[in-house]
Design a protein around this motif. Structure first.
Motif, short mmCIF file in Angstrom:
data_model
loop_
_atom_site.label_atom_id
_atom_site.label_comp_id
_atom_site.label_asym_id
_atom_site.label_seq_id
_atom_site.Cartn_x
_atom_site.Cartn_y
_atom_site.Cartn_z
N GLY A 1 4.62 -6.13 7.07
CA GLY A 1 3.54 -5.16 6.90
C GLY A 1 3.48 -4.16 8.04
O GLY A 1 4.44 -3.94 8.77
N ASP A 2 2.31 -3.54 8.19
CA ASP A 2 2.12 -2.51 9.23
C ASP A 2 1.65 -3.15 10.53
O ASP A 2 0.67 -2.71 11.15
N ASN A 3 2.34 -4.18 10.97
CA ASN A 3 1.99 -4.90 12.18
C ASN A 3 3.05 -4.69 13.26
O ASN A 3 4.23 -4.47 12.95
N LYS B 1 6.22 -1.22 13.77
CA LYS B 1 6.44 -1.97 12.53
C LYS B 1 7.93 -2.27 12.45
O LYS B 1 8.73 -1.66 13.16
N THR C 1 6.23 -10.91 14.19
CA THR C 1 5.08 -10.03 14.05
C THR C 1 3.94 -10.52 14.93
O THR C 1 3.81 -11.73 15.19
N ASP D 1 5.34 1.12 -0.37
CA ASP D 1 4.37 1.91 0.40
C ASP D 1 4.82 3.34 0.64
O ASP D 1 4.10 4.12 1.27
N LYS E 1 10.41 -2.74 4.68
CA LYS E 1 9.39 -3.02 5.70
C LYS E 1 9.08 -4.51 5.67
O LYS E 1 8.72 -5.06 4.63
#
Length: 284
Positions: free
Chosen positions: A60-62, A50, A87, A270, A57
């Motif tokens: 996202g969580d990519n 990430k 990403t 998050d 961040k």
């Protein structure tokens, strides 16, 4: 408010900072007599689980693909760098980033226990797929432009002052980062103050050049004065472990693991984060 949050998270990623001259000497004093031999190129590719920076961040969580190209100049310590992040979730291409950096660093009193490394940079960063049509207060902007700005940085560290063992030092650093918009009133400008500790520990586990002979440990605490709309205060802390090793004379690999404790939700809603990265570098 939602747009502001997205913009704030995306912008904070920009890497970069303010060029720094050491003492009263001009950069011209560092030009080498054989300047042609001082020029060099380094190509780097990093794959991160990430994209995290300064507590924010982005994307996202990519997975994040992060290529860079660095040019060493005939002025010792001065470099030009192009850096980017993309990403792997192409539906989120508004998080794509491009950075154009001028960096400088020099160690003063290099042979002394009181050696001081000074470093800094100035970075113009741009989000080529992210258009901004409102200002930082959410009011319609007079002009529509890409999300962009300047990030400036200056810092100093003591590489030889705190000895842990023969040849092993605990290195304290203090860094100041400042962000400002270059177009309109896109975001709140401000500072992040960073206190950082790091060390490098040797590992004599193999004579094979592909195997690391060291690992690095580091950690930081960070104070945000309100840049990108973050609530002013101690925003987050981080811990890092990493290593690297040569593959050939010009090619090397590196890897690292990182953890962030998030103290302020306006930095990262998050909460705490864990991520890692692997990379390769080619110098010529």
């Amino acid at each position: 408010m939602k747009n502001q949050a997205i913009h704030g998270v995306a912008a904070a990623l920009a890497l970069g900072t303010v060029a720094l001259s050491a003492g009263e000497e001009s950069l011209a004093n560092y030009v080498q007599e054989d300047a042609a031999q001082q020029w060099g190129v380094k190509v780097d590719y990093t794959l991160a689980s990430k994209y995290m920076t300064h507590g924010f961040k982005v994307g996202g969580d990519n997975w994040s693909h992060q290529p860079s190209l660095t040019l060493d100049t005939a002025i010792e310590g001065l470099q030009f760098t192009y850096w980017a992040a993309f990403t792997d979730e192409r539906a989120l291409n508004d998080a794509d980033e491009m950075d154009f950096m001028l960096t400088y660093q020099k160690t003063l009193n290099e042979d002394s226990d009181w050696a001081v490394n000074v470093h800094g940079l100035v970075n113009y960063w741009l989000y080529p797929h992210q258009k901004v049509d409102v200002d930082r207060n959410g009011a319609p902007s007079n002009s529509i432009s890409n999300y962009q700005g300047l990030k400036m940085h200056i810092g100093a560290s003591l590489p030889k002052r705190i000895s842990l063992a023969d040849g092993i030092f605990l290195v304290p650093s203090y860094n100041i980062y400042y962000w400002m918009p270059t177009t309109g009133d896109q975001f709140d400008d401000g500072f992040v103050h960073e206190l950082f500790l790091s060390t490098s520990i040797p590992m004599n586990i193999s004579s094979c050049k592909y195997v690391p002979d060291h690992f690095t440990l580091g950690g930081s605490v960070n104070y945000n004065t309100g840049v990108f709309g973050v609530e002013s205060g101690w925003s987050h802390a981080t811990a890092h472990i990493g290593t690297s090793a040569p593959i050939t004379d010009s090619l090397s690999w590196n890897a690292g693991l990182n953890y962030q404790w998030t103290f302020e939700d306006t930095v990262n809603p998050d909460g705490d984060e864990f991520w890692g990265q692997v990379g390769v570098s080619w110098s010529f």
